[in-house]
Design a protein around this motif. Structure first.
Motif, PDB file in Angstrom:
ATOM      1  N   VAL A 117      18.850  84.162  53.675  1.00  0.00           N
ATOM      2  CA  VAL A 117      18.167  84.478  55.169  1.00  0.00           C
ATOM      3  C   VAL A 117      18.340  83.192  56.009  1.00  0.00           C
ATOM      4  O   VAL A 117      18.644  83.571  57.318  1.00  0.00           O
ATOM      5  N   ALA A 118      18.618  82.106  55.679  1.00  0.00           N
ATOM      6  CA  ALA A 118      18.722  81.035  56.473  1.00  0.00           C
ATOM      7  C   ALA A 118      20.147  81.138  57.278  1.00  0.00           C
ATOM      8  O   ALA A 118      20.431  80.987  58.544  1.00  0.00           O
ATOM      9  N   LEU A 119      21.268  81.717  56.683  1.00  0.00           N
ATOM     10  CA  LEU A 119      22.287  81.901  57.180  1.00  0.00           C
ATOM     11  C   LEU A 119      22.346  83.204  58.080  1.00  0.00           C
ATOM     12  O   LEU A 119      23.039  83.406  59.106  1.00  0.00           O
ATOM     13  N   LEU A 120      21.573  84.354  57.745  1.00  0.00           N
ATOM     14  CA  LEU A 120      21.456  85.225  58.799  1.00  0.00           C
ATOM     15  C   LEU A 120      20.696  84.886  59.826  1.00  0.00           C
ATOM     16  O   LEU A 120      21.111  85.302  61.132  1.00  0.00           O
ATOM     17  N   GLY A 170      36.140  79.294  65.424  1.00  0.00           N
ATOM     18  CA  GLY A 170      35.022  79.981  65.090  1.00  0.00           C
ATOM     19  C   GLY A 170      34.994  80.701  63.671  1.00  0.00           C
ATOM     20  O   GLY A 170      33.876  80.483  62.641  1.00  0.00           O
ATOM     21  N   VAL A 171      35.843  81.085  63.132  1.00  0.00           N
ATOM     22  CA  VAL A 171      36.269  81.685  61.854  1.00  0.00           C
ATOM     23  C   VAL A 171      36.126  80.430  60.886  1.00  0.00           C
ATOM     24  O   VAL A 171      35.385  80.580  59.764  1.00  0.00           O
ATOM     25  N   SER A 172      36.875  79.315  61.274  1.00  0.00           N
ATOM     26  CA  SER A 172      36.873  78.258  60.116  1.00  0.00           C
ATOM     27  C   SER A 172      35.304  77.651  60.221  1.00  0.00           C
ATOM     28  O   SER A 172      34.594  77.358  59.002  1.00  0.00           O
ATOM     29  N   VAL A 173      34.742  77.642  61.205  1.00  0.00           N
ATOM     30  CA  VAL A 173      33.248  76.935  61.054  1.00  0.00           C
ATOM     31  C   VAL A 173      32.172  78.165  60.338  1.00  0.00           C
ATOM     32  O   VAL A 173      31.545  77.481  59.307  1.00  0.00           O
ATOM     33  N   GLY A 174      32.424  79.430  60.497  1.00  0.00           N
ATOM     34  CA  GLY A 174      31.796  80.439  59.678  1.00  0.00           C
ATOM     35  C   GLY A 174      32.102  80.285  58.216  1.00  0.00           C
ATOM     36  O   GLY A 174      31.275  80.329  57.423  1.00  0.00           O
ATOM     37  N   ALA A 175      33.401  80.042  58.053  1.00  0.00           N
ATOM     38  CA  ALA A 175      33.979  79.977  56.601  1.00  0.00           C
ATOM     39  C   ALA A 175      33.310  78.783  55.887  1.00  0.00           C
ATOM     40  O   ALA A 175      32.928  78.942  54.601  1.00  0.00           O
ATOM     41  N   VAL A 176      33.347  77.785  56.538  1.00  0.00           N
ATOM     42  CA  VAL A 176      32.620  76.509  55.683  1.00  0.00           C
ATOM     43  C   VAL A 176      31.104  76.894  55.409  1.00  0.00           C
ATOM     44  O   VAL A 176      30.790  76.759  54.527  1.00  0.00           O
ATOM     45  N   MET A 216      29.668  77.279  51.792  1.00  0.00           N
ATOM     46  CA  MET A 216      28.371  76.325  51.557  1.00  0.00           C
ATOM     47  C   MET A 216      27.319  77.203  50.621  1.00  0.00           C
ATOM     48  O   MET A 216      26.687  76.841  49.735  1.00  0.00           O
ATOM     49  N   LEU A 217      27.209  78.550  51.504  1.00  0.00           N
ATOM     50  CA  LEU A 217      26.358  79.257  50.650  1.00  0.00           C
ATOM     51  C   LEU A 217      26.736  79.993  49.212  1.00  0.00           C
ATOM     52  O   LEU A 217      25.892  79.976  48.553  1.00  0.00           O
ATOM     53  N   GLY A 255      28.399  78.263  47.164  1.00  0.00           N
ATOM     54  CA  GLY A 255      28.268  77.316  46.283  1.00  0.00           C
ATOM     55  C   GLY A 255      26.714  77.100  45.822  1.00  0.00           C
ATOM     56  O   GLY A 255      26.518  77.216  44.644  1.00  0.00           O
ATOM     57  N   ALA A 256      25.857  77.345  46.862  1.00  0.00           N
ATOM     58  CA  ALA A 256      24.388  77.137  46.509  1.00  0.00           C
ATOM     59  C   ALA A 256      23.887  78.207  45.698  1.00  0.00           C
ATOM     60  O   ALA A 256      23.119  78.128  44.911  1.00  0.00           O
ATOM     61  N   SER A 257      24.090  79.476  46.242  1.00  0.00           N
ATOM     62  CA  SER A 257      23.778  80.570  45.746  1.00  0.00           C
ATOM     63  C   SER A 257      24.242  80.934  44.070  1.00  0.00           C
ATOM     64  O   SER A 257      23.457  81.349  43.400  1.00  0.00           O
ATOM     65  N   LEU A 258      25.659  80.542  44.019  1.00  0.00           N
ATOM     66  CA  LEU A 258      26.333  80.495  42.589  1.00  0.00           C
ATOM     67  C   LEU A 258      25.513  79.508  41.662  1.00  0.00           C
ATOM     68  O   LEU A 258      25.507  80.189  40.509  1.00  0.00           O
ATOM     69  N   LEU A 259      25.179  78.489  42.280  1.00  0.00           N
ATOM     70  CA  LEU A 259      24.548  77.483  41.502  1.00  0.00           C
ATOM     71  C   LEU A 259      23.159  78.206  40.907  1.00  0.00           C
ATOM     72  O   LEU A 259      22.748  77.978  39.781  1.00  0.00           O
TER      73      LEU A 259
END
Length: 766
Positions: free
Chosen positions: A28-31, A643-649, A653-654, A656-660
């Motif tokens: 939700v935060a990323l959305l 913009g793609v690079s910023v979004g990809a970063v 991050m999401l 990694g966090a969600s997978l953890l």
């Protein structure tokens, strides 16, 4: 009842809701961040427009409401610095946004980020270039980002510089002409693909998060069946539990977003920064997220239960599941290809791409990864052979619950598939937006353009003495016309001024002494040279500077012309021109020359480019220093790629966090099993390796499938853009490697909780 169970189910229920809420909250935060991006870009553009100070336009007379302003931009350690020299000419001079008053001569106001840089040890060389006293800071309204480097410095005697491309007298700030937002169809295609590729993994993560604790939930539902609940009621209760977790996730997501919004002011990604106030989500889009996430949670839960038979004495899913069918899983990617097929070969010459078909086709292909992956994992692990004890434990676990393993990998597989397709598309069309500069980077690596009329000849010696400079060649240029420049000449000739050594960089000379005049022929523009430049003819020196006005400066072609042959100059052009040595240049003509110094730089010298910029600033505060490159890219294409690079970063991050969170949830589900294995003597090393294999096998299969789907999607998109199909293998390998790296990091972070779960007291039942 389902909502009540979620919050009153004891410690287990609370942990389950917490894990679901964290997983949903991250998505939700990323959305919310995504919904805020359009507003952030709009505010950045509006603030950039509001501070525009065009150095071209009508010629104005000095008045009480005029300001003389000069562009003094520079670069330091690869970061752009926006600089302006200002000289207000009256009490009503327009005030730049973000300033309360203009600095006095010798003083400057700076952005907070530039103030920090100048005060740090890294800013030593920059302090030499900006020898002004700091008297204040620029307000937020005058900056486009929190980490932008900018300054306004007070100056005097800027008026004589008016007429050049870097100094003007203005009466207002702001864009003079409305900016054009039109983009060619291929760039629009890029934006659409980026939009889908960055958001698809987020949706997959949210769908995975609402299914945390699924196996334990199903066992609880069996108890409800035992006390009289029917199947439909049981599923509605399960949907209520998922709804509760998603609602808490909305709250968590809002908190995560607000925290991230505040942190955004201190972060810079790919040289892009924003102020927290920029990140205001669109109310309509935020409301859509608030409705869509709980609705998706309910639908995903009901969909997950379609194959689960919940009976009063247990859940039938614990027996050997039926084999997954392949045919319907192929419908999604085939449907995506069918959506994209009509636009193959359209290119940029047949109008805009159908946005709905593009979004739908790309989305179906990416979602197809999530439907195919469970089948692939099940088919492969069913055929895996024998191995060590850790391998056997991992394989058996995957054979029993391949769906859970595939769900954990789905998000990263979708992200990698989309990234591979994007990289292929960017690499395939980059050539259309990249052009050669024609500059010979072997002869020179830097160029310094000096202000019009500045005596550039002595500057060559100053640059040659600069640390890191091997050679400096100074040349001045202007034009001659057969008529005065107010009426517009019909024929023109280039004039190049320099010492004999400098002139030999642009022409082949037989002999040369100071005072000689040459006509260099054989260039790409010498059609009218012989007719225009004849001994005794009077020509007019260009004084218009592109504005269509100026004084008349006649120049008579001397009778002692020498012949020369044009060669390719340092700037990559081969020009026929009139060559003048310094002694042959009349004083009035010298004030119309545009000087440039071409530098050969020793790249092994630390901060050689910064030393050059410091020398340039000492010679001319308005000097424009350019680091040469063999090619240059379209600004719009580059901004999309950034913009793609910023979004990809952000997506990584999401991931990694969600997978953890997902990994921790699965370990929690297996706590009793792990404790039982330890209690009967299984080594912890064996169990740790088995957990690693349980993660590595689905990830390897997911990355292979993602690469295949990504390459297919990339090939189709390239055909749609009319580009040649080619695989950018370094990018493909880097994206798959990044995905594998995220998984490895998550696995390492999950080892400490795993070791804590491997305790015999995990067998205790309350």
């Amino acid at each position: 009842m389902g909502i009540k169970f979620a919050f009153t189910g004891g410690r287990e229920g609370h942990i389950r809701v917490l894990l679901t809420a964290v997983g949903v909250g991250l998505g939700v935060a990323l959305l919310l961040l995504t919904t805020a991006i359009p507003n952030a870009l709009s505010v950045r553009h509006a603030r950039d427009d509001a501070r525009m100070d065009y150095t071209y336009g009508p010629n104005r007379a000095k008045a009480a409401n005029t300001l003389v302003i000069s562009d003094a931009d520079t670069t330091y350690h690869g970061k752009d610095i926006r600089g302006r020299l200002v000289e207000p000419e009256g009490p009503r001079a327009p005030l730049a946004p973000g300033l309360s008053a203009y600095p006095a001569p010798g003083e400057m106001v700076v952005s907070p980020a530039l103030k920090d840089l100048l005060g740090s040890g890294d800013g030593r060389l920059l302090r030499e270039r900006l020898p002004y006293r700091i008297t204040g800071t620029i307000g937020e309204s005058g900056l486009i980002g929190s980490r932008e480097l900018a300054y306004y410095a007070g100056a005097t005697d800027l008026t004589p510089r008016i007429g050049g491309s870097r100094t003007a007298r203005i009466t207002r700030f702001g864009r003079l002409i409305a900016s054009s937002n039109t983009m060619d169809p291929v760039l629009i295609l890029l934006v659409l693909v980026v939009f889908v590729v960055l958001l698809a993994p987020v949706a997959v993560f949210i769908a995975t998060a609402v299914r945390f604790g699924g196996e334990r939930r199903d066992r609880r539902l069996a108890a409800l069946r035992l006390v009289g609940s029917d199947t439909r009621m049981t599923r509605r209760i399960a949907a209520g539990e998922a709804l509760a977790g998603s609602l808490v996730g909305l709250v968590f997501g809002t908190v995560f977003f607000l925290v991230g919004r505040q942190l955004a002011g201190s972060v810079e990604i790919m040289d892009v920064s924003v102020f927290p106030s920029y990140l205001n989500p669109s109310p309509a889009l935020a409301a859509l997220v608030a409705v869509a996430v709980p609705a998706a949670a309910v639908l995903v839960t009901l969909f997950a239960l379609r194959r689960v038979v919940i009976e009063p004495l247990g859940v039938v899913r614990t027996t050997r599941p039926t084999r997954r069918r392949l045919w319907w899983r192929l419908l999604l990617p085939l449907g995506g290809l069918a959506c994209l097929a009509p636009m193959i070969g359209q290119g940029r010459t047949n109008g805009d791409f159908n946005a709905y078909l593009v979004i739908g086709g790309v989305l179906l292909l990416l979602v197809g990864v999530t439907t195919l992956l469970p089948w692939v994992v099940e088919a492969v692990v069913a055929r895996l052979g024998r191995g060590g004890l850790a391998w056997q434990l991992a394989v058996r676990r995957l054979q029993l619950s391949s769906g859970s393993a595939a769900r954990m990998v789905n998000g990263i597989a979708v992200a990698v598939a989309g990234a591979v397709a994007m990289q292929m598309l960017f690499a395939g069309v980059a050539g259309d937006y990249t052009k050669s500069t024609g500059r010979d980077t072997n002869r020179a690596q830097m160029q310094v353009n000096l202000s019009r009329g500045l005596d550039f000849v002595p500057s060559a010696g100053k640059f040659a003495a600069t640390q890191g400079v091997r050679k400096a060649t100074a040349l001045g240029t202007t034009e001659l016309g057969d008529q005065d420049w107010q009426h517009g000449p019909s024929t023109t000739a280039l004039v190049t001024v320099g010492t004999c050594d400098s002139l030999r960089e642009v022409a082949r000379l037989t002999s040369c002494t100071d005072g000689d005049v040459f006509v260099a022929e054989g260039g790409d523009n010498d059609a009218d040279m012989a007719k225009l430049v004849r001994p005794g003819r009077t020509l007019q020196v260009d004084t218009s500077n592109g504005r269509g006005y100026g004084t008349k400066i006649p120049w008579t072609v001397p009778g002692h012309l020498k012949q020369a042959t044009a060669i390719t100059g340092p700037n990559g052009t081969k020009d026929s021109s009139v060559l003048l040595t310094p002694a042959a240049v009349p004083e009035r003509m010298s004030r119309q020359l545009n000087g440039a110094v071409y530098l050969s730089v020793d790249a092994s010298v630390p901060d050689a480019a910064e030393h050059v910029r410091n020398t340039a600033a000492a010679i001319d505060p308005l000097a424009d220093t350019i680091v040469w490159s063999a090619t240059e890219q379209s600004a719009k294409f580059t901004s999309i790629r950034t913009g793609v690079s910023v979004g990809a970063v952000c997506v990584l991050m999401l991931i990694g966090a969600s997978l953890l969170v997902s990994q921790l949830e699965q370990l929690r589900e297996r706590r009793k099993l792990l404790s039982a294995l330890v209690a009967v003597g299984t080594r912890r090393r064996t169990l740790s390796l088995s957990v690693l294999w349980q993660t590595a096998i689905p990830i390897a299969l997911g990355l292979l499938l993602a690469s295949a789907v990504g390459l297919t999607l990339g090939a189709v998109l390239l055909k749609m853009a009319g580009a040649t199909i080619g695989v950018d293998w370094p990018s493909v390998l880097s994206m798959t490697g990044a995905g594998a790296g995220v998984v490895l990091a998550v696995t390492l972070l999950s080892l400490p909780p795993l070791l804590r779960l491997m305790r015999p007291d995990g067998l205790r039942t309350e």
